[in-house]
Design an enzyme around this catalytic site. Structure first.
Site, PDB file in Angstrom:
ATOM      1  N   SER A 143       0.866  -1.187   0.000  1.00  0.00           N
ATOM      2  CA  SER A 143       0.000   0.000   0.000  1.00  0.00           C
ATOM      3  C   SER A 143       0.900   1.234   0.000  1.00  0.00           C
ATOM      4  O   SER A 143       2.070   1.144   0.379  1.00  0.00           O
ATOM      5  CB  SER A 143      -0.873   0.023   1.253  1.00  0.00           C
ATOM      6  OG  SER A 143      -1.653   1.205   1.313  1.00  0.00           O
ATOM      7  N   TYR A 157      -1.918  -0.946  10.485  1.00  0.00           N
ATOM      8  CA  TYR A 157      -1.980  -1.253   9.046  1.00  0.00           C
ATOM      9  C   TYR A 157      -0.721  -0.748   8.325  1.00  0.00           C
ATOM     10  O   TYR A 157      -0.094  -1.478   7.550  1.00  0.00           O
ATOM     11  CB  TYR A 157      -3.234  -0.606   8.457  1.00  0.00           C
ATOM     12  CG  TYR A 157      -3.389  -0.814   6.966  1.00  0.00           C
ATOM     13  CD1 TYR A 157      -3.804  -2.043   6.457  1.00  0.00           C
ATOM     14  CD2 TYR A 157      -3.113   0.224   6.071  1.00  0.00           C
ATOM     15  CE1 TYR A 157      -3.941  -2.235   5.088  1.00  0.00           C
ATOM     16  CE2 TYR A 157      -3.252   0.037   4.701  1.00  0.00           C
ATOM     17  CZ  TYR A 157      -3.666  -1.193   4.221  1.00  0.00           C
ATOM     18  OH  TYR A 157      -3.795  -1.372   2.864  1.00  0.00           O
TER      19      TYR A 157
HETATM   20  P1  NAP Z   1     -11.264  -6.363   0.341  1.00  0.00           P
HETATM   21  O1  NAP Z   1     -12.127  -5.901  -0.765  1.00  0.00           O
HETATM   22  O2  NAP Z   1     -11.735  -6.220   1.740  1.00  0.00           O
HETATM   23  O3  NAP Z   1     -10.920  -7.914   0.091  1.00  0.00           O
HETATM   24  C1  NAP Z   1     -10.082  -8.569   1.001  1.00  0.00           C
HETATM   25  C2  NAP Z   1      -9.880  -9.986   0.510  1.00  0.00           C
HETATM   26  O4  NAP Z   1      -8.989 -10.658   1.406  1.00  0.00           O
HETATM   27  C3  NAP Z   1     -11.156 -10.801   0.509  1.00  0.00           C
HETATM   28  O5  NAP Z   1     -11.091 -11.761  -0.528  1.00  0.00           O
HETATM   29  C4  NAP Z   1     -11.134 -11.486   1.869  1.00  0.00           C
HETATM   30  O6  NAP Z   1     -11.969 -12.631   1.875  1.00  0.00           O
HETATM   31  C5  NAP Z   1      -9.647 -11.810   1.949  1.00  0.00           C
HETATM   32  N1  NAP Z   1      -9.131 -12.028   3.298  1.00  0.00           N
HETATM   33  C6  NAP Z   1      -9.200 -11.202   4.361  1.00  0.00           C
HETATM   34  N2  NAP Z   1      -8.626 -11.770   5.425  1.00  0.00           N
HETATM   35  C7  NAP Z   1      -8.160 -12.981   5.013  1.00  0.00           C
HETATM   36  C8  NAP Z   1      -7.471 -14.046   5.647  1.00  0.00           C
HETATM   37  N3  NAP Z   1      -7.133 -14.000   6.956  1.00  0.00           N
HETATM   38  N4  NAP Z   1      -7.147 -15.125   4.922  1.00  0.00           N
HETATM   39  C9  NAP Z   1      -7.473 -15.212   3.624  1.00  0.00           C
HETATM   40  N5  NAP Z   1      -8.130 -14.243   2.957  1.00  0.00           N
HETATM   41  C10 NAP Z   1      -8.478 -13.150   3.667  1.00  0.00           C
HETATM   42  O7  NAP Z   1      -9.822  -5.686   0.295  1.00  0.00           O
HETATM   43  P2  NAP Z   1      -9.088  -4.812  -0.846  1.00  0.00           P
HETATM   44  O8  NAP Z   1      -9.429  -3.403  -0.626  1.00  0.00           O
HETATM   45  O9  NAP Z   1      -9.296  -5.435  -2.167  1.00  0.00           O
HETATM   46  O10 NAP Z   1      -7.571  -5.019  -0.377  1.00  0.00           O
HETATM   47  C11 NAP Z   1      -6.764  -6.068  -0.913  1.00  0.00           C
HETATM   48  C12 NAP Z   1      -5.310  -5.752  -0.611  1.00  0.00           C
HETATM   49  O11 NAP Z   1      -4.991  -4.488  -1.174  1.00  0.00           O
HETATM   50  C13 NAP Z   1      -4.989  -5.648   0.878  1.00  0.00           C
HETATM   51  O12 NAP Z   1      -3.727  -6.212   1.135  1.00  0.00           O
HETATM   52  C14 NAP Z   1      -4.963  -4.153   1.133  1.00  0.00           C
HETATM   53  O13 NAP Z   1      -4.138  -3.811   2.202  1.00  0.00           O
HETATM   54  C15 NAP Z   1      -4.421  -3.649  -0.194  1.00  0.00           C
HETATM   55  N6  NAP Z   1      -4.750  -2.239  -0.491  1.00  0.00           N
HETATM   56  C16 NAP Z   1      -6.026  -1.875  -0.776  1.00  0.00           C
HETATM   57  C17 NAP Z   1      -6.287  -0.538  -1.128  1.00  0.00           C
HETATM   58  C18 NAP Z   1      -7.663  -0.072  -1.537  1.00  0.00           C
HETATM   59  O14 NAP Z   1      -7.831   1.123  -1.861  1.00  0.00           O
HETATM   60  N7  NAP Z   1      -8.672  -0.925  -1.592  1.00  0.00           N
HETATM   61  C19 NAP Z   1      -5.257   0.405  -1.102  1.00  0.00           C
HETATM   62  C20 NAP Z   1      -3.970  -0.010  -0.770  1.00  0.00           C
HETATM   63  C21 NAP Z   1      -3.727  -1.337  -0.488  1.00  0.00           C
HETATM   64  P3  NAP Z   1     -12.512 -13.316   3.250  1.00  0.00           P
HETATM   65  O15 NAP Z   1     -12.907 -12.195   4.177  1.00  0.00           O
HETATM   66  O16 NAP Z   1     -13.642 -14.185   2.833  1.00  0.00           O
HETATM   67  O17 NAP Z   1     -11.370 -14.115   3.774  1.00  0.00           O
END
Ligand code: NAP
Length: 257
Positions: A143, A157
């Site tokens: 991130s 985080y």
């Molecule tokens: P999201 O929409 O909340 O999706 C999270 C995914 O991770 C889901 O598939 C969830 O499924 C899975 N997950 C969560 N905990 C888990 C665990 N313990 N074991 C296995 N799977 C797990 O999140 P996102 O926004 O797409 O973020 C994805 C990644 O991008 C993260 O690493 C986040 O830090 C990074 N990121 C996101 C943004 C943004 O703007 N969205 C920005 C910077 C970085 P289940 O809950 O069913 O397990």
């Protein structure tokens, strides 16, 4: 178009929604075999079904990245169903908000456990198969928050996301002898289902702080991951790509005009 990913076996943790789902979509459209991993089997199955309906090859697996045995089972499933692991996209992440005064030790451990330890456990489990690939690749979703910027409420985080880069910089050295590369994508604000639920006003104010005046799409992160996983990126390891529409650059509000 990068052509070297067709037929490759790709594991995407957190692939059921958000950025992981976008990564899976980009890889599947480029001919990869995608294992969609999340704790919730029904959601992983639904995401995999979408990839298949779109003409791709995909299957679902339920596993928690904090559990070593479940990561082992995930890697074994990729071997059994898709012939091995060529690419690991260590993407699963959690981002609950809480200021230091309100954070408990358990809150801290939970976020570090999923984001940082989960990255290690996923890589460790996939490693025996990655070493058998002639093009082993690890792409970590970090991130901008932590490695580059800060945001009140996300000390744990930010620490986990910066920690992923520390992990990456030594992992890439250890794995260089296998010609496995380890790199990270640093997303800015990406339009996921979770953010859409925050409403239009919130989204517009976020977009206003970004030089390109729009939030990123999940495919924007997928394309960066696809490049890092490609044959063409074979000489890049231990590096980061920021995908943020220029968000980390303005020195002041004036710089946005
Ligand atoms: P999201 O929409 O909340 O999706 C999270 C995914 O991770 C889901 O598939 C969830 O499924 C899975 N997950 C969560 N905990 C888990 C665990 N313990 N074991 C296995 N799977 C797990 O999140 P996102 O926004 O797409 O973020 C994805 C990644 O991008 C993260 O690493 C986040 O830090 C990074 N990121 C996101 C943004 C943004 O703007 N969205 C920005 C910077 C970085 P289940 O809950 O069913 O397990």
């Amino acid at each position: 178009m990068l052509s070297s990913i067709a037929g490759r076996s790709v594991v995407v943790t957190g692939g059921s929604k958000g950025i992981g789902k976008g990564i899976g979509r980009v890889f599947a459209r480029n001919g990869a075999k995608v294992l969609v991993v999340s704790r919730t089997l029904s959601e992983a199955e639904a995401a995999a079904a979408e990839l298949v309906a779109d003409g791709g090859i995909a299957s679902a697996f339920a596993a928690d990245v904090t559990q070593p045995a479940e990561m082992q089972a995930m890697a074994d499933a990729a071997k059994l169903r898709h012939g091995g692991v060529d690419v690991l996209c260590a993407n699963a992440g959690a981002f609950p908000q809480g200021r230091i005064e309100d954070l408990s030790a358990q809150d801290w451990d939970q976020v570090l456990g999923v984001n940082l330890k989960g990255t290690f456990l996923a890589l460790k489990a996939c490693l025996p198969y990655l070493t058998q690939s002639d093009q082993g690749r690890v792409v970590i979703t970090s991130s901008i928050t932590g490695p580059v910027t800060g945001f009140p409420g996300w000390t744990h985080y930010g620490a986990s996301k910066a920690g992923q880069l520390g992990f990456m910089r030594t992992a890439c050295l250890e794995l260089a002898k296998y010609k496995i590369t380890v790199n990270a994508v640093l997303p800015g604000n990406i339009l996921t289902e979770g953010l859409v639920a925050m409403g239009d006003d919130y989204l517009q104010s976020m977009a206003a702080s970004i030089p390109l005046k729009a939030l990123g799409t999940v495919e924007d992160i997928g394309y960066a991951a696809l490049f890092l996983a490609s044959k063409e990126a074979a000489y890049i390891t231990g590096q980061t790509i920021i995908v943020d529409g220029g968000q980390t650059l303005p020195e002041s509000l004036d710089a946005l005009n």
